[in-house]
Design a protein around this motif. Structure first.
Motif, PDB file in Angstrom:
ATOM      1  N   LYS A   1       0.829  -1.200   0.000  1.00 17.31           N
ATOM      2  CA  LYS A   1       0.000   0.000   0.000  1.00 17.31           C
ATOM      3  C   LYS A   1       0.864   1.251   0.000  1.00 17.31           C
ATOM      4  O   LYS A   1       1.822   1.342   0.768  1.00 17.31           O
ATOM      5  N   PRO A   2       0.535   2.238  -0.827  1.00 12.78           N
ATOM      6  CA  PRO A   2       1.268   3.507  -0.771  1.00 12.78           C
ATOM      7  C   PRO A   2       0.944   4.267   0.505  1.00 12.78           C
ATOM      8  O   PRO A   2      -0.112   4.076   1.119  1.00 12.78           O
ATOM      9  N   VAL A   3       1.860   5.138   0.915  1.00  9.51           N
ATOM     10  CA  VAL A   3       1.721   5.883   2.169  1.00  9.51           C
ATOM     11  C   VAL A   3       1.480   7.359   1.884  1.00  9.51           C
ATOM     12  O   VAL A   3       2.157   7.960   1.045  1.00  9.51           O
ATOM     13  N   LEU A   4       0.505   7.946   2.566  1.00 15.39           N
ATOM     14  CA  LEU A   4       0.254   9.383   2.495  1.00 15.39           C
ATOM     15  C   LEU A   4       0.288   9.971   3.892  1.00 15.39           C
ATOM     16  O   LEU A   4      -0.097   9.310   4.869  1.00 15.39           O
ATOM     17  N   SER A   5       0.735  11.226   3.996  1.00 18.24           N
ATOM     18  CA  SER A   5       0.666  11.965   5.257  1.00 18.24           C
ATOM     19  C   SER A   5      -0.615  12.789   5.253  1.00 18.24           C
ATOM     20  O   SER A   5      -0.883  13.519   4.298  1.00 18.24           O
TER      21      SER A   5
END
Length: 537
Positions: free
Chosen positions: A101-105
């Protein structure tokens, strides 16, 4: 579950290779939106062990004056041994992107008492990130203080003062996962007294949730007459956030009235568009933080009768993932400095969001401003030791060979061979908001850059620009007023002292857009924001 509280508070050598610039179309889109003119980093256990052993060998080599440090190709006797070649890391990252899964802030902002901490505390509970036992414990503690409705907020508001006052003061960081995304969650304070802390949190974010109070009179209190809804929206957009989720909270207090939801959306939509958000990038979600309605699931029959859109978590799960500047020079603005206490990672530690590049165990980093360097002994992302960390990650870096007084909140870590310019003046292109008094030459401000704020002066007004084309419409204006776009020169104060307060590590927006954004505040209000055009000295 552990919640991290984040307190806020060398010229580049000419022979060095230039940093990788951001794509022209991305820069243009970002500038136009502001009205200024035309995968996870965790590695395998084997890699972690190998990296830690490498760092230990490096420390031993540093202690032995007769031992020469070498790089993997032996080209530089002063560089430490790195455990993994950058090309190998990039290859591994590309492979992980296909399966992980990609990570976002994600930063959560909004007017005080809109329910930000309660909303996200409830989301974490609904997603299983906090247990029933933890929430029950918070419920008992808050009941004893006569603040029973704050149980979910206490997931983030862990400080005694926050719990006594019932407001968020510092930034809290946690993480959670949706079916297709992983998020680093930043809960920012809403009270106007803590705007500097909010700016520090928002500077670390890819996307934002703007929480507004949907109860009778609640939205108006936050949107008009000095409320923080307007300023928070302007700030997150000025700091680079392009995707916004508006959570219209407390609609259960008005029996899920569709008319109330639509009235709030009709007032917000033109304002957010004027602020620089594209309408297609803004989503409006009706929610009830205390009851958990429409966070993960929807059950209220009245709400179901008129709302068929996504839940809050479904909307978050569909957000676009920004392209990371992995191949650009490493830049880590420091948001916290502390002493690591764990058995595996002790000593001096700093945390912050990696704005560009890749950092790995065994790497030597320069701390700017200053002339000190330190060695990366260990890295943590989401509480786990990792051999390397990537742009977009909020990481904790454990350092050796450098003292705590040599760096602080607002310092920037970077490679000694690719340092950020440290300057006391620069040219900027700004958009003026609503200052109480017109901006003139000599206007004193507080300059905000990531987690750093420093006294500065608007040294000169060079030109007023057309917002659409960026062309000069008036040279050398006497003053700048509400809504105008302008080119100015900024001088940091106390620059002659040579201290940390007189210089700042900063780069032009065209070279590194995350290092080239600035905000200006005066007397408790944000007066302008923009981008760095050129560093001057």
């Amino acid at each position: 579950m552990s919640i991290k509280k984040v307190p806020t508070g060398h010229q580049q050598q000419a022979s060095l290779p230039p940093p990788v610039p951001a794509p022209v179309n991305a820069l243009r889109a970002d500038m136009e939106a502001m009205g200024l003119g035309a995968p996870e980093s965790a590695g395998s256990l084997l890699q972690v062990e190998r990296a830690q052993k490498q760092a230990q060998r490096q420390r031993q080599q540093e202690e032995d004056e007769d031992t020469t440090m070498t790089t993997t190709n032996g080209a530089d006797d002063d560089a430490p041994v790195l455990s993994i070649a950058k090309e190998k890391i990039l290859e591994e990252v590309r492979a992980k992107e296909k399966t992980e899964k990609p990570v976002l802030s994600l930063v959560v902002v909004g007017h005080v008492d809109a329910g930000k901490s309660t909303l996200m505390g409830r989301v974490l509970h609904e997603l299983g990130e906090t247990s029933d036992k933890e929430i029950l414990n918070y419920q008992r503690q808050s009941d004893k203080m006569g603040k029973g409705s704050f149980a979910y907020a206490w997931t983030f508001d862990a400080m005694d003062e926050e719990r006594e006052r019932g407001v968020t003061i510092d930034v809290a960081i946690d993480s959670f996962a949706t079916p297709h995304r992983r998020f680093t969650l930043i809960d920012a304070p809403g009270h106007r007294d803590f705007i500097p802390n909010m700016i520090s949190g928002a500077a670390q974010a890819d996307t934002a949730i703007l929480v507004v109070d949907g109860s009778s009179g609640g939205f108006e209190k936050g949107f008009e007459g000095g409320g923080q809804t307007r300023e928070h929206a302007v700030l997150v957009r000025s700091l680079g956030v392009q995707q916004l989720v508006v959570a219209v909270n407390k609609l259960d207090a008005v029996r899920w009235a569709q008319s109330r939801f639509e009235a709030i959306r009709e007032q917000l939509q033109p304002f957010l568009t004027q602020t620089g958000f594209q309408p297609a990038k803004v989503a409006y979600i009706p929610v009830g933080a205390m009851s958990g309605e429409n966070l993960v699931s929807r059950s209220d029959e009245i709400l179901k009768s008129w709302y068929e859109g996504p839940t809050l978590v479904e909307q978050l799960d569909s957000l676009d993932v920004p392209v990371r500047a992995l191949e650009a020079p490493l830049r880590i603005p420091v948001s916290n400095v502390f002493k690591g206490q764990s058995a595996t990672a002790s000593g001096l530690a700093v945390s912050g969001r990696i704005e560009s590049g890749i950092v790995q165990v065994g790497e030597k980093l320069a701390a700017l401003p200053g002339d000190e360097t330190g060695l990366v002994r260990a890295l943590e992302v989401d509480g786990e030791l990792v051999p390397y960390a990537l742009a977009g990650s909020n990481a904790t870096v454990f350092l050796s060979g450098i003292e705590a007084n040599q760096l602080g909140v607002g310092s920037v870590l970077c490679p000694p061979s690719q340092m950020v310019p440290v300057v006391s003046s620069f040219a900027a292109q700004v958009i003026v908001f609503e200052p109480k008094y017109p901006i003139t030459a000599g206007y004193a401000v507080e300059l905000f850059h990531h987690s750093r704020d420093i006294p500065a002066t608007i040294a000169s007004l060079d030109a007023i620009l057309d917002k659409a084309s960026g062309q000069v419409t008036k040279a050398k204006p006497r003053m700048l007023t509400k809504g105008c776009s302008a080119r100015i020169k900024v001088q940091l104060r106390n620059a002659a002292s040579g201290g940390r307060s007189g210089a700042i590590p900063i780069e032009p927006f065209s070279i590194n857009k995350n290092m080239g954004r600035v905000l200006f505040r005066r007397n408790g209000e944000t007066v302008a924001a923009g981008i760095v055009l050129e560093t001057l000295q």
